[in-house]
Design an enzyme around this catalytic site. Structure first.
Site, PDB file in Angstrom:
ATOM      1  N   GLY A 117      -4.465  -8.755  -7.873  1.00 30.80           N
ATOM      2  CA  GLY A 117      -5.428  -8.893  -7.423  1.00 30.80           C
ATOM      3  C   GLY A 117      -6.030 -10.542  -7.501  1.00 30.80           C
ATOM      4  N   HIS A 161      -5.437   3.452   0.439  1.00 28.06           N
ATOM      5  CA  HIS A 161      -4.039   2.821   0.016  1.00 28.06           C
ATOM      6  C   HIS A 161      -2.957   3.935   0.290  1.00 28.06           C
ATOM      7  CE1 HIS A 161      -1.377   0.320  -2.847  1.00 28.06           C
ATOM      8  NE2 HIS A 161      -0.800   1.486  -2.732  1.00 28.06           N
ATOM      9  N   ARG A 202      -2.891   8.712 -14.777  1.00 25.80           N
ATOM     10  CA  ARG A 202      -2.436   7.778 -15.695  1.00 25.80           C
ATOM     11  C   ARG A 202      -3.232   7.961 -16.938  1.00 25.80           C
ATOM     12  NH1 ARG A 202      -0.218   2.163 -12.648  1.00 25.80           N
ATOM     13  NH2 ARG A 202       0.429   3.302 -10.827  1.00 25.80           N
ATOM     14  N   LYS A 256      -6.286 -14.778   0.218  1.00 27.93           N
ATOM     15  CA  LYS A 256      -5.401 -14.246  -0.466  1.00 27.93           C
ATOM     16  C   LYS A 256      -4.309 -15.336  -0.955  1.00 27.93           C
ATOM     17  CE  LYS A 256      -4.110  -9.891   0.273  1.00 27.93           C
ATOM     18  NZ  LYS A 256      -3.527  -8.766   0.990  1.00 27.93           N
ATOM     19  N   LYS A 308      -8.066 -10.500   7.688  1.00 25.50           N
ATOM     20  CA  LYS A 308      -9.188  -9.676   8.138  1.00 25.50           C
ATOM     21  C   LYS A 308      -9.260  -8.841   6.778  1.00 25.50           C
ATOM     22  CE  LYS A 308     -11.904  -7.252  11.590  1.00 25.50           C
ATOM     23  NZ  LYS A 308     -13.150  -8.104  11.183  1.00 25.50           N
ATOM     24  N   ARG A 335      10.890  -1.869  -6.564  1.00 23.49           N
ATOM     25  CA  ARG A 335      11.449  -1.334  -7.786  1.00 23.49           C
ATOM     26  C   ARG A 335      11.264   0.000  -7.706  1.00 23.49           C
ATOM     27  NH1 ARG A 335       6.479  -0.753  -9.535  1.00 23.49           N
ATOM     28  NH2 ARG A 335       5.190  -2.650  -8.845  1.00 23.49           N
TER      29      ARG A 335
HETATM   30  P1  ADP Z   1      -2.226  -8.017  -5.404  1.00 24.51           P
HETATM   31  O1  ADP Z   1      -0.525  -8.198  -5.434  1.00 24.51           O
HETATM   32  O2  ADP Z   1      -2.892  -9.248  -5.960  1.00 24.51           O
HETATM   33  O3  ADP Z   1      -2.302  -6.632  -6.076  1.00 24.51           O
HETATM   34  P2  ADP Z   1      -2.362  -6.966  -2.700  1.00 24.51           P
HETATM   35  O4  ADP Z   1      -2.393  -7.668  -1.364  1.00 24.51           O
HETATM   36  O5  ADP Z   1      -1.693  -5.948  -3.032  1.00 24.51           O
HETATM   37  O6  ADP Z   1      -2.594  -7.926  -3.994  1.00 24.51           O
HETATM   38  O7  ADP Z   1      -3.795  -6.346  -2.662  1.00 24.51           O
HETATM   39  C1  ADP Z   1      -4.143  -5.552  -3.704  1.00 24.51           C
HETATM   40  C2  ADP Z   1      -5.649  -4.680  -3.146  1.00 24.51           C
HETATM   41  O8  ADP Z   1      -6.507  -5.612  -2.806  1.00 24.51           O
HETATM   42  C3  ADP Z   1      -5.293  -3.748  -2.614  1.00 24.51           C
HETATM   43  O9  ADP Z   1      -4.651  -2.611  -2.931  1.00 24.51           O
HETATM   44  C4  ADP Z   1      -6.388  -3.627  -1.628  1.00 24.51           C
HETATM   45  O10 ADP Z   1      -7.214  -2.802  -2.307  1.00 24.51           O
HETATM   46  C5  ADP Z   1      -7.106  -5.118  -1.627  1.00 24.51           C
HETATM   47  N1  ADP Z   1      -6.906  -5.801  -0.391  1.00 24.51           N
HETATM   48  C6  ADP Z   1      -5.674  -6.548  -0.061  1.00 24.51           C
HETATM   49  N2  ADP Z   1      -5.938  -6.994   1.325  1.00 24.51           N
HETATM   50  C7  ADP Z   1      -6.928  -6.520   1.734  1.00 24.51           C
HETATM   51  C8  ADP Z   1      -7.469  -6.420   3.046  1.00 24.51           C
HETATM   52  N3  ADP Z   1      -6.899  -7.102   4.138  1.00 24.51           N
HETATM   53  N4  ADP Z   1      -8.813  -5.831   3.148  1.00 24.51           N
HETATM   54  C9  ADP Z   1      -9.282  -5.159   2.068  1.00 24.51           C
HETATM   55  N5  ADP Z   1      -8.702  -4.881   0.975  1.00 24.51           N
HETATM   56  C10 ADP Z   1      -7.706  -5.408   0.874  1.00 24.51           C
END
Ligand code: ADP
Length: 448
Positions: A165, A208, A337, A158, A201, A291
Site C-alpha cells: 500500500g 478483493h 489470521r 500508484k 480509476k 508464490r
Molecule cells: P500493494 O502491492 O501496495 O498492496 P495493490 O495494487 O495490490 O498494492 O493494492 C492494494 C490495495 O489497495 C487493494 O487490495 C485495494 O484494497 C486497494 N486498491 C488498489 N487499487 C485500487 C483501485 N483502483 N481502486 C480502489 N482500491 C484500490
C-alpha cells in the site's frame, strides 16, 4: 522427485512445507536464525542449519548463507515459502545457477509481476480485465490531470514498484491531484528508490477476489476457484473465505476460465494468484502473486486438494495431477489470521506463550508453529497461527468457527482471537455483506 528440500522460511509456512515433503517421502532441511534455534520448524526437520543473527537481512534473507546451507546438506531444491525471498527474481536465478531447483515460477515471471506497470500491460495483453487508467507511467501533473479527466475522479496514484500500500494516494477531485501525485512519487522514491507512478480509476466499494492457479511445465494450467479476501486492515488481509459469498457459479466459471487462459498464454510455471477488485459484477486486475499464499488452505479445504504437494510436483517437472473438469467445489471455508497483537490497537505483543491449546474436532485445522512455552521473537511478523475452518455451508462454517475460537487457548501474549469472536457476530459479516473498506469502519465502531 527431489530427495531433499531446503525450506527457506520459518513459522507455520515452514511447517506446512515440511509436512507436504514428509508425506511425499522427501527429506527436509530447516534453516533458522539464532532467535529461532528452538523453533518447531527446526525441531521437526530432518536437518537444520543456522544462517546467522536474528535480523532477517542476516538470516532468512541472507542468500549466500542459504546457498551454502543447501550445498552443505546436499538439498536438490529450495522452497521459499511466502514473504522473505519468495518473490525475489535474483534469488530464483542464483538458486538455479547452483543447480538447485527453485520451487516457484521462472525468474522472468517474478520480474514481470514485480513491476506493476509491466504486470498490468502483460496481463491486459493476455486477456485479463484491467482497472481503467493510464496506459503506462505518468511523469507530470499536467499529464495526471489529462488522465484523470479522461477516466473521471476519484483516481488513485500508484507506485509502479509499490507494495504494502505504499506510494498509493487518492485524489477525490482536481484540487487534490497535484498533492496526491507529488506525495505518491516522493513516498515511492523513499520506499523503493523509484518514483514511477501510474493512475487508476478509484473503485469506491470493491471486494478483493483472487483466483488460485497452478501451471505445469507441460503447458497445462488449471484454476481452483476464488478466495474472497475483502476483510482487510491497512491493505493486510485479516480473514479470508472460499468460495466468495457473493459470486454466482456463472461468474466463478467465467473469471476462472479468463484467468486460466491468460496464464496459459503467459507460459507461467507453478502456483500463482491473480488478485482482482470486484465491483458491480466486473473484475479488475490489481496484481499477481507469484508464490504460495498465506490463505492457500481455504482453497485446499473447498477443493479437497493439496496445493503444496502439487507445487513441489510441478517444480520437479511432473504433470499436473488434476484436470480442470475434475476440480469441484464443496462446502465453505474461512481462515482467521491469529496475530500476537492487541486486537484493538494492533500493537505487536511478543512474549512467551504460557499456555497453549489448539482448537480441533471436525472441520478444524490450525496451521501454527507455536507450542507451550514458545517465546515469540520480536524480529519477525506477528502471525502466530491460522485457524482454518471447513463445513458444508457458510452458516455452519461460521458456527464451527465460533466453537473453534472458544476452544483456543493462547495465554501470555495478546492475540487477535477476540477480534474474530466479535467480528463473526456482526449481522453484516454473517450476511456476507462487506467490501474492502468495511473492516476499517467496523474496527472504528468497536473502539468508540
Ligand atoms: P500493494 O502491492 O501496495 O498492496 P495493490 O495494487 O495490490 O498494492 O493494492 C492494494 C490495495 O489497495 C487493494 O487490495 C485495494 O484494497 C486497494 N486498491 C488498489 N487499487 C485500487 C483501485 N483502483 N481502486 C480502489 N482500491 C484500490
Amino acid at each position: 522427485m527431489f530427495e531433499k528440500v531446503l525450506i527457506a522460511n520459518r513459522g507455520e509456512i515452514a511447517l506446512r512445507i515440511h509436512r507436504a515433503c514428509k508425506e511425499m517421502g522427501i527429506a527436509t532441511v530447516a534453516v533458522h536464525s539464532t532467535a529461532d534455534s528452538s523453533a518447531m520448524h527446526v525441531r521437526l526437520a530432518d536437518e537444520s542449519v543456522c544462517l546467522g543473527p536474528p535480523a532477517a537481512k542476516d538470516s532468512y534473507l541472507n542468500v549466500a548463507a542459504l546457498i551454502a546451507a543447501a550445498e552443505i546438506t546436499g538439498a536438490d531444491a529450495i522452497h521459499p515459502g511466502y514473504g522473505f525471498l519468495s518473490e525475489n527474481a535474483r534469488f530464483a536465478e542464483i538458486v538455479a545457477a547452483h543447480d538447485i531447483t527453485f520451487i516457484g515460477p521462472k525468474a522472468a515471471h517474478i520480474d514481470v509481476m514485480g513491476d506493476k506497470i509491466t504486470a498490468k500491460e502483460t496481463m491486459g495483453k493476455a486477456g485479463i480485465p484491467l482497472v481503467p487508467g493510464s496506459p503506462g507511467g505518468v511523469d507530470t501533473t499536467e499529464q495526471a490531470h489529462k488522465v484523470a479527466k479522461e477516466f473521471g475522479f476519484p483516481v488513485l496514484i500508484k507506485a509502479s514498484s509499490g507494495g504494502g500500500g505504499r506510494g498509493m494516494k487518492l485524489a477525490r477531485d482536481a484540487s487534490e491531484l497535484d498533492n496526491a501525485f507529488n506525495n505518491a512519487r516522493s513516498e515511492s522514491k523513499a520506499a523503493f528508490g523509484d518514483d514511477t507512478v501510474y493512475i487508476e480509476k478509484y473503485l469506491e466499494i470493491p471486494r478483493h477476489i483472487e483466483i488460485q492457479i497452478a501451471a505445469d511445465s507441460h503447458g497445462n494450467v488449471v484454476h481452483f476457484g476464488e478466495r474472497d479476501c475483502s476483510l482487510q486492515r491497512r491493505n493486510q488481509k485479516v480473514l479470508e473465505e472460499a468460495l466468495s459469498p457473493v459470486l454466482t457459479q456463472k461468474e466463478r466459471e467465467k473469471i476462472g476460465e479468463v484467468t486460466r487462459a491468460a496464464i496459459e498464454k503467459l507460459g507461467y510455471l507453478g502456483l500463482g494468484t491473480i488478485e482482482y477488485l470486484y465491483e458491480n459484477g466486473e473484475f479488475y486486475f490489481i496484481e499477481m502473486n507469484t508464490r504460495l499464499q498465506v490463505e492457500h488452505p481455504i482453497t485446499e479445504q473447498v477443493t479437497d486438494f493439496d496445493l503444496v504437494r502439487e507445487q513441489i510436483r510441478i517444480a520437479a517437472g511432473e504433470k499436473l495431477s488434476i484436470k480442470q473438469e475434475d476440480i469441484a467445489f464443496r462446502g465453505h471455508s474461512i481462515e482467521c489470521r491469529i496475530n500476537a497483537e492487541d486486537w484493538q490497537t494492533f500493537t505487536p505483543s511478543p512474549g512467551t506463550i504460557t499456555d497453549f491449546h489448539a482448537p480441533g474436532g471436525p472441520g478444524v485445522r490450525f496451521d501454527s508453529a507455536v507450542y507451550d512455552g514458545y517465546r515469540i521473537p520480536p524480529y519477525y511478523d506477528s502471525m502466530i497461527g491460522k485457524l482454518i475452518v471447513f463445513a458444508e455451508d457458510r452458516p455452519t462454517c461460521i458456527a464451527r468457527l465460533r466453537r473453534a475460537l472458544s476452544e483456543t487457548v493462547l495465554t501470555g501474549v495478546k492475540t487477535t482471537v477476540p477480534l474474530f469472536q466479535r467480528l463473526i457476530e456482526d449481522p453484516e459479516f454473517q450476511a456476507g455483506d462487506y467490501n474492502i473498506h468495511w473492516l476499517e469502519h467496523w474496527l472504528e465502531s468497536q473502539s468508540s
